[in-house]
Design a protein around this motif. Structure first.
Motif, PDB file in Angstrom:
ATOM      1  N   PRO A  46       0.803  -1.233   0.000  1.00 21.58           N
ATOM      2  CA  PRO A  46       0.000   0.000   0.000  1.00 21.58           C
ATOM      3  C   PRO A  46       0.827   1.270   0.000  1.00 21.58           C
ATOM      4  O   PRO A  46       0.377   2.309  -0.477  1.00 21.58           O
ATOM      5  N   ARG A  47       2.048   1.213   0.514  1.00 15.24           N
ATOM      6  CA  ARG A  47       2.872   2.418   0.524  1.00 15.24           C
ATOM      7  C   ARG A  47       3.254   2.836  -0.898  1.00 15.24           C
ATOM      8  O   ARG A  47       3.283   4.031  -1.215  1.00 15.24           O
ATOM      9  N   THR A  48       3.548   1.845  -1.757  1.00 14.42           N
ATOM     10  CA  THR A  48       3.869   2.163  -3.145  1.00 14.42           C
ATOM     11  C   THR A  48       2.660   2.737  -3.864  1.00 14.42           C
ATOM     12  O   THR A  48       2.773   3.702  -4.631  1.00 14.42           O
ATOM     13  N   ILE A  49       1.488   2.170  -3.622  1.00 12.13           N
ATOM     14  CA  ILE A  49       0.271   2.688  -4.243  1.00 12.13           C
ATOM     15  C   ILE A  49       0.002   4.114  -3.776  1.00 12.13           C
ATOM     16  O   ILE A  49      -0.376   4.989  -4.569  1.00 12.13           O
ATOM     17  N   ALA A  50       0.208   4.351  -2.489  1.00  6.59           N
ATOM     18  CA  ALA A  50       0.014   5.708  -1.963  1.00  6.59           C
ATOM     19  C   ALA A  50       0.997   6.686  -2.601  1.00  6.59           C
ATOM     20  O   ALA A  50       0.638   7.829  -2.934  1.00  6.59           O
ATOM     21  N   LEU A  51       2.240   6.250  -2.781  1.00 11.02           N
ATOM     22  CA  LEU A  51       3.242   7.106  -3.418  1.00 11.02           C
ATOM     23  C   LEU A  51       2.838   7.431  -4.844  1.00 11.02           C
ATOM     24  O   LEU A  51       2.931   8.583  -5.290  1.00 11.02           O
TER      25      LEU A  51
END
Length: 270
Positions: A46-51
């Motif tokens: 999810p951190r990559t998607i948020a980025l």
């Protein structure tokens, strides 16, 4: 007299191992399967998607209130940055994600299957391109309807250029990942690939006012045409011939870089 017995030995030749059929240059089924696998992996990060999705929006929001006292300044550069921010974030995330696939051995296992390099690159481009559509739509909607970006032309044309810029960033990230041996090296390519284009694209000063050598260099950099395309939408109500030229150049550069990425793709990092 003892009869002489002649023994005849028969040599058995082992059959040659069957060769794995070479995949065609590009297959829709293999490409979509690769894209689906990449998207499934991204759902666990999810951190990559948020980025990917939120950072361009956050940067535009921050920029709007940096120029809170002079909204015309935001109007003059906001459209350009609407294309630049997605390009930068897609470049970073794509280059690191592809490099991670290679260093972990996933890429080597995939290429041992009947999967061509073209299928792999196209699958990655399709997966990240899907995220680029979401990213560009959110950033464009935020800039136009929440931050009050004043655009003369159609918002759909603005969205088109933002999407092509994000796809160009994806293509550049896939390409440079073949030359990096670590994630740190992948990030180091950003000053070499992105920063010169950022300085020469016409965002800080018109390209006509630059030194002739720098102006000639800016004419061959794709980000220059991304900014020019955004400015065409900013100033004209209709689709101009210059806008069509800019869009075709950005799309052509993205396709060219994807082709080079497929040609230079390596199975693993040495």
């Amino acid at each position: 007299m003892t009869p002489t017995t002649t023994s005849t030995s028969t040599t058995t030749t082992a059959p040659a191992p069957a060769r794995t059929p070479r995949p065609r240059a590009l297959s829709a089924s293999r490409t979509t399967a690769t894209a689906a696998r990449v998207l499934r992996q991204l759902t666990h990060d999810p951190r990559t998607i948020a980025l990917l999705i939120l950072i361009p929006c956050v940067m535009l929001l921050l920029l709007r209130y940096v120029f809170d006292g002079s909204p015309r300044t935001f109007d003059s550069i906001g459209a350009s940055l609407l294309g630049i921010f997605p390009l930068i974030t897609m470049f970073l995330v794509t280059s690191i994600a592809t490099l991670r696939e290679r260093t972990s051995g996933t890429l080597e296992r995939l290429l041992a299957m009947p999967l061509g390099k073209g299928d792999l690159i196209a699958g990655y481009a399709l997966a990240f391109g899907t995220l680029a559509i979401i990213q560009s739509a959110l950033a464009t909607g935020l800039a136009l309807w929440f931050l009050g970006l004043d655009v003369t032309g159609s918002p759909w044309l603005l969205l088109l250029v933002a999407l092509l810029d994000a796809l160009l960033g994806t293509a550049l990230g896939l390409f440079v990942s073949a030359f990096a041996a670590s994630e740190f090296q992948a990030v180091q390519f950003m000053p070499a690939v992105i920063f010169p284009q950022l300085l020469l694209c016409g965002l800080f000063t018109p390209r006509d006012d630059m030194h002739p050598a720098l102006e000639a260099l800016s004419d061959v950099l794709p980000m220059s045409y991304a900014v020019d395309g955004m400015n065409e939408v900013l100033r004209h109500t209709d689709m101009t011939a210059t806008f069509v030229r800019d869009v075709l150049i950005v799309a052509g550069c993205a396709l060219l870089v994807l082709t080079l990425g497929a040609a230079t793709l390596r199975r693993r990092t040495t």
